[in-house]
Design an enzyme around this catalytic site. Structure first.
Site, mmCIF file in Angstrom:
data_model
loop_
_atom_site.group_PDB
_atom_site.id
_atom_site.type_symbol
_atom_site.label_atom_id
_atom_site.label_comp_id
_atom_site.label_asym_id
_atom_site.label_seq_id
_atom_site.Cartn_x
_atom_site.Cartn_y
_atom_site.Cartn_z
ATOM 1 N N LYS A 213 -8.898 10.360 -35.614
ATOM 2 C CA LYS A 213 -9.547 11.464 -34.880
ATOM 3 C C LYS A 213 -10.824 11.838 -35.648
ATOM 4 C CE LYS A 213 -5.139 12.613 -32.941
ATOM 5 N NZ LYS A 213 -5.224 11.672 -31.829
ATOM 6 N N SER B 293 -2.331 19.746 -29.956
ATOM 7 C CA SER B 293 -3.445 18.953 -29.438
ATOM 8 C C SER B 293 -3.830 19.292 -28.005
ATOM 9 C CB SER B 293 -3.113 17.468 -29.554
ATOM 10 O OG SER B 293 -1.910 17.183 -28.891
ATOM 11 N N HIS C 70 -4.918 17.027 -35.845
ATOM 12 C CA HIS C 70 -6.133 17.681 -35.325
ATOM 13 C C HIS C 70 -6.693 18.741 -36.272
ATOM 14 C CE1 HIS C 70 -6.435 15.820 -31.343
ATOM 15 N NE2 HIS C 70 -5.122 15.721 -31.426
#
Ligand SMILES: Cc1ncc(COP(=O)(O)O)c(C=O)c1O
Length: 392
Positions: free
Chosen positions: A240, A181, A209
């Site tokens: 996210k 990340s 991610h």
């Protein structure tokens, strides 16, 4: 009584070293431009990769979730039962990921805290990339398994370690972030899968991610590498690219059964809310219908990274839309962020302990919500501040 002087000294030291967190006030929904501390700024800080955090379809679904099932679950799932949509979302996530089953958690952080200790314990070993996320580190510590770190992304070094250490432990697990990340680089999953087979280890990837970003229509890292069936645990977050909040573990039916018996955030903490669950189901539907947003995200990332490299910035080793702009010194990075904000750009400086000391950076998060003119504006402001501070 809290030892006031000790804590005050610690906080003062953090300020002096440029390590003190200040939480900004956001006065608008997430998007390309947002209101931060009362000022309209270009948003380069959030993980809203696809714009789902304020997507009209997700918002509608969240409202329907409340109408159908109320504001909250009012209970731990294993005690007062499942509301139907939680199981429905688990099935949708499993199908999206190409896995047999998925288990829902309250966050990605909880997913790691719950899943790792359910799978390994004292007498077992965890082989962990040295730059793994804090939630993997904490989940690993909670498990009481022996934690053996290997150099970042280095499958050859990991094999040397496995040769020496694997025989000393009962169960073993290789754990890695999928996309790292703070650097935006990608774990060498094919090599890790081969090592897991060769040395009889479970393979565990945290795809926080990668979801919504990598693979066909954002199906994530296992799809990206075509490794379906060879990765035992794929952790996902719904906070996210999915734009909501929550987490999950995807894998075999056996994995799901074990987690529903043993994962402590599931046994001792309330379930995600109906609004979250409905909104996430809508996110999966949108991704299944079209890859338009994922493609726009990648186009934007390519465009911005190429322009920033041409301007002379060091972007580290990123292979994804996460764009670290390397600065080095913590105080310079803080100054950089401050000056960008004065120029209406919101990009965060990331320093120790999130990244190693002396490796401070600006972390730019590209999104499908950005238009080319937004990215040109960002480049202009980065270039001006970069020259002013002697970074380029
Ligand atoms: C690799 C990784 N795992 C887990 C998390 C935690 O996810 P969540 O925000 O859903 O708790 C993050 C978030 O920063 C992350 O980057």
């Amino acid at each position: 009584m809290m030892p006031v002087e000790d804590f005050e000294r610690e906080l003062k030291e953090r300020k002096e070293q440029g390590l003190y967190n200040t939480i900004r006030k956001i006065g608008s929904p997430q998007g390309a431009w947002i209101i931060v501390d009362g000022k309209k700024v270009l948003n380069l800080s959030s993980n809203n990769y696809l714009g789902f955090a304020n997507h009209p379809r997700l918002k509608e679904s969240a409202k329907k979730g409340i109408d159908d099932y109320g504001a909250g679950p009012a209970a731990v799932r294993t005690i007062a039962g499942d509301q139907l949509p939680q199981e429905q979302l688990e099935e949708m996530l499993a199908a999206f990921k190409g896995a047999e089953a998925a288990v829902l958690y309250q966050s990605g952080f909880c997913a790691n805290l719950g899943t790792i200790p359910a799978l390994v314990t004292e007498g077992d070993a965890i082989f962990s990339d040295e730059l793994n996320h804090a939630s993997i580190i904490d989940g690993s510590r909670l498990s009481r398994a022996k934690i053996i770190r290997y150099p970042h992304l280095d499958a050859e070094a990991l094999e040397d370690i496995l040769k020496q250490e694997r025989g000393n432990y009962a169960k073993a697990m290789i754990i890695t972030d999928g996309v790292f990340s703070m650097d935006g680089d990608i774990a060498p999953m094919e090599k890790l899968a081969d090592l897991a087979d060769k040395y009889n280890c479970m393979l565990y990837v945290d795809d926080a991610h990668g979801e919504g970003v990598l693979g066909k229509s954002g199906r994530g890292i296992v799809d990206y590498f075509g490794l379906q069936g060879r990765v035992d645990v794929e952790i996902g977050t719904l906070s996210k690219a999915f734009g909501v909040v929550g987490g999950f573990a995807a894998g075999s039916k056996l994995l799901a059964e074990v987690l529903k018996q043993k994962a402590r955030p599931l046994l001792f903490s309330s379930a995600p809310t109906p609004a979250d669950v409905y909104a996430c189901m809508e996110a999966v539907k949108i991704l299944q219908e079209s890859d338009e947003l994922v493609n726009k995200l990648w186009d934007n990332a390519k465009y911005f990274k190429e322009s920033m490299s041409k301007a002379g910035f060091d972007l580290g080793k990123s292979q994804t839309p996460i764009t670290p702009v390397m600065i080095g010194n913590e105080l310079t990075a803080q100054e950089f962020s401050k000056k960008l904000f004065e120029r209406n750009v919101f990009a965060q400086a990331i320093s120790y302990p999130t990244v190693p000391k002396g490796k401070a950076r600006m972390r730019v998060m590209i999104s499908a919500t950005h238009e080319k003119k937004d990215l040109d504006f960002a480049l202009e402001q980065f270039t001006a501040v970069g020259k002013e501070l002697g970074v380029i």
